[in-house]
Design an enzyme around this catalytic site. Structure first.
Site, short mmCIF file in Angstrom:
data_model
loop_
_atom_site.label_atom_id
_atom_site.label_comp_id
_atom_site.label_asym_id
_atom_site.label_seq_id
_atom_site.Cartn_x
_atom_site.Cartn_y
_atom_site.Cartn_z
CG ASP A 95 35.02 39.86 31.92
OD1 ASP A 95 34.22 40.20 31.03
OD2 ASP A 95 34.79 38.97 32.75
CB ALA A 96 41.36 42.18 31.15
CD GLU B 265 30.12 35.27 50.33
OE1 GLU B 265 29.56 35.44 49.22
OE2 GLU B 265 29.60 35.62 51.41
CE LYS C 242 32.78 39.84 40.35
NZ LYS C 242 32.33 39.30 39.07
NE ARG D 136 23.48 43.48 38.08
CZ ARG D 136 24.80 43.38 38.23
NH1 ARG D 136 25.30 43.28 39.44
NH2 ARG D 136 25.59 43.36 37.17
CD GLU E 258 26.54 35.79 39.50
OE1 GLU E 258 27.07 36.34 38.51
OE2 GLU E 258 26.04 36.44 40.44
#
EC number: 6.5.1.2
Length: 668
Positions: A37-38, A116, A118, A139, A173
């Site tokens: 992800d980074a 909240e 994630k 989605r 999610e």
């Protein structure tokens, strides 16, 4: 970022878009990300900055103007009445302050946020008509998603009927708990199937199944956090969470309504420290303007809501030194390099090894013995080398030389066509024979209890066993010569070997360890052709006539059985009394035993079994094997070099057993 000319920027934008589009397809459409992800986030932010500097380069098809990924699957498509937007993200507290200042300026006064966790999963929409679940969808690209209604009916915490006849839509999610992920990967590894890289991929792959029965087995969970069209009496995000919880939705109760950024930063620091102790994966913190009327006033951009932002955790990294690079031979002959490093504490566990996968990967990373490297956990699970710290490289360092001889048998290693892996193609290679017998005896195959790696190694070293057929000629006298193998263990092993003769033939086919023939393929083939000896004579066209059996599997299986040695082995197994017919499978409830219905944690290096084998052994006995120690843990089983889990068990006064003590309990 260096100052670029317009032409340079245009070229760079094209490069970034192409790269990001490929990565996004791997992530969204294939559930198989190829970069961390980074890395993705860094490239994405670079593209955003370039498009800000050169607005004329912004195009409608740029990934910065889209939500999620394009839909490429066989699931039915669903158009979202209200688009499912992405979320803007930031990577520092300073950027969070800027977000807060921007919101304050837009609305004219300070605001409270519902803060909240994630959740690291797959976005999910649930639609209800008169209180009944009528549609569930992913989605997708934000406008069009995939219909997963049939699968959602098998997710236990999704209410099929609400206590009130509401016509409404909620979103959240879908995720997989760490324990469920570990169990699923252990099962897939045992069956010779490809393991998932992280829980997010596992959740996405499990939810987006054409066969809802697979979803049912995967033990998915949800957190619901958005009410698309709440009743008028619901005026805030925290109130919406509470009301959705009352209606039976699974909501995350860690969220807090906070009125200052100091409180927000305290929340972030708290969960940055706690994230590894949670039973589910999180990759950041989400700030949402709590007042729903202000959310409506602030509205959305093309891609993201203006009233919310995600703070992404930086990947946790540690530096350590590579002491050596080990090469191990698998049962199919693939030779895999592993970096052996000084132990470091990383994301809640002590790490001293990381796979280097194959020679190309090793060359790309440029790792050498003696190098200082940066280490992180992919998906917070799998240790992975991020990079080499070049300014700490020893002056006498030399490039690492890829071996050309098998570390087990000494024969030349080869590259087969279209493969990046190195292979040893010697069928009598001791390491392959050993791994092949371990696989044959594993739970997913012939399920021979008590035949772990330590016992197999001794049997080979003493020349009692040279292939799997030899297992069926072992004697009490031979087994009594093994180290630390007592009378009861000998009796149990011989009984288990004898019982395995009655297994259904698909277990035997899978147990032979034929390249590309996993447990599912073996079952499909035997379901159709019923008899293993008949299967051994099949042609490629006959095999590919079976749904989902492709040419790769068919060619591998026929090539295997075309070998005289394979036909000889099959004949020996038949002569030893092994069943060659397809019988189907029957699952039995575990009998009463010491570990039945107990919660157990494993830690340290095990000597008699792999972690996956011991986990399966305990699960067969009805135990629940978890990944973290808590007050609910009944027993901690530990091997050599046990670390923080053992310390925590001592602190919580959890009963502890050595590996040998646990084995003794199993064999009683």
């Amino acid at each position: 970022m260096a100052v670029l000319t317009h032409n340079q920027a245009s070229q760079k934008v094209d490069e970034l878009r192409k790269k990001l589009d490929e990565w996004a397809e791997d992530y969204y459409a294939k559930d198989a990300p190829v970069v961390e992800d980074a890395v993705y986030d860094k490239a994405y932010q670079e593209l955003v900055e370039l498009e800000k500097q050169f607005p004329d380069l912004v195009t409608s098809d740029s990934i910065t103007q889209r939500v999620g990924g394009e839909i490429k699957s066989d699931l039915s498509k669903v158009e979202h009445p209200v688009p499912m937007l992405s979320m803007g993200d930031v990577f520092s507290k300073d950027e969070l302050k800027e977000f807060d200042e921007r919101i304050t300026k837009l609305v004219g006064h300070p605001v409270a946020y519902n803060v909240e966790l994630k959740i690291d999963g797959l976005s999910l929409s649930l639609e209800y008509t008169a209180g009944k679940l009528t549609r569930a969808s992913t989605r997708g690209n934000g406008r069009v998603g995939e219909d997963v209604t049939a699968n959602a009916k098998f997710i236990k915490d999704i209410p099929q009927t609400l206590p009130e006849p509401l016509t409404t839509e909620v979103r959240g999610e879908c995720y997989m708990e760490k324990e469920a992920f570990a169990k699923l990967n252990a099962e897939r590894d045992e069956k010779g199937e490809q393991v998932f890289a992280n829980p997010r991929n596992a959740a996405a792959g499990s939810l987006r199944q054409l066969d809802a029965r697979i979803t049912k087995k995967r033990n998915l969970s949800t957190f619901i956090y958005t009410w698309v069209n709440p009743p008028k009496n619901i005026t805030s995000q925290h109130q919406a969470i509470d009301e959705m919880n009352r209606l039976g939705f699974h909501t995350n109760q860690t969220g807090q309504r906070l009125e200052s950024m100091d409180e927000v930063f305290k929340f972030i620091d708290e969960y940055t420290a706690k994230r590894n102790d949670l039973s589910y994966g999180i990759d950041g913190i989400v700030l949402k303007v709590d007042d729903l009327s202000l959310q409506n006033e602030l509205g959305n951009t093309v891609k993201v809501p203006r009233w919310e932002i995600a703070y992404k955790f930086p990947p946790e990294e540690q530096e350590t030194v590579v002491k050596e690079i080990e090469w191990t031979v698998g049962r199919t002959g693939v030779v895999t390099p592993t970096a052996v490093m000084d132990p470091v504490q990383l994301a809640g566990t002590v790490v001293s090894r990381a796979s280097l996968h194959n020679p190309d990967y090793l060359r790309e990373k440029g790792v050498r013995i003696g190098d200082t490297v940066k280490l992180h956990k992919a998906g917070d699970i799998i240790p992975e080398i991020s990079s080499v710290v070049l300014n700490k490289r020893p002056k006498d360092s030399e490039p690492y030389q890829i071996p050309n001889k098998c570390p087990s048998c000494g024969q030349d290693l080869v590259h087969l066509q279209d493969e990046v892996a190195l292979r040893c193609i010697n069928p009598m290679c001791p390491a392959q024979v050993e791994e092949g017998i371990i696989h044959f005896a594993s739970r997913g195959a012939m399920n021979i209890m008590g035949l772990g790696p330590r016992i197999v190694k001794q049997l080979i070293d003493k020349n009692f066993v040279n292939d799997v057929a030899d297992l069926y000629h072992l004697t009490n006298e031979q087994l009594s010569q093994l180290d630390h193998f007592k009378d009861k263990s000998i009796t149990n092993l011989l009984t288990s070997i004898e019982n395995s003769k009655q297994n259904s033939a698909e277990l035997l086919l899978f147990g032979l360890g034929i390249d590309h023939v996993g447990a599912k393929a073996a079952r499909l083939i035997l379901e159709k052709y019923k008899n293993l000896e008949k299967v051994s004579q099949l042609t490629v066209p006959e095999l590919t006539s079976i749904d989902t059996i492709g040419e790769t599997i068919a060619e591998s299986l026929t090539a295997y059985f075309n070998q005289p040695s394979a036909q000889k082995l099959l004949q020996e197994l038949r002569d030893s009394g092994l069943n060659m017919e397809y019988l189907g499978t029957v699952e039995e409830e575990a009998p009463d035993n010491f570990f039945k219905e107990k919660t157990v944690v494993l830690t340290g290096k095990l000597s008699d079994f792999t972690r996956s084998e011991f986990t399966k052994k305990l699960q067969d006995l009805g135990a629940k094997v978890t990944g973290s120690v808590s007050k609910k843990t009944d027993y901690l089983i530990y091997g050599a070099d046990a670390g923080s889990k053992k310390d925590k068990a001592e602190k919580l006064q959890v009963p502890m057993l050595t590996e040998q003590e646990a084995i003794a309990k199993i064999e009683k």
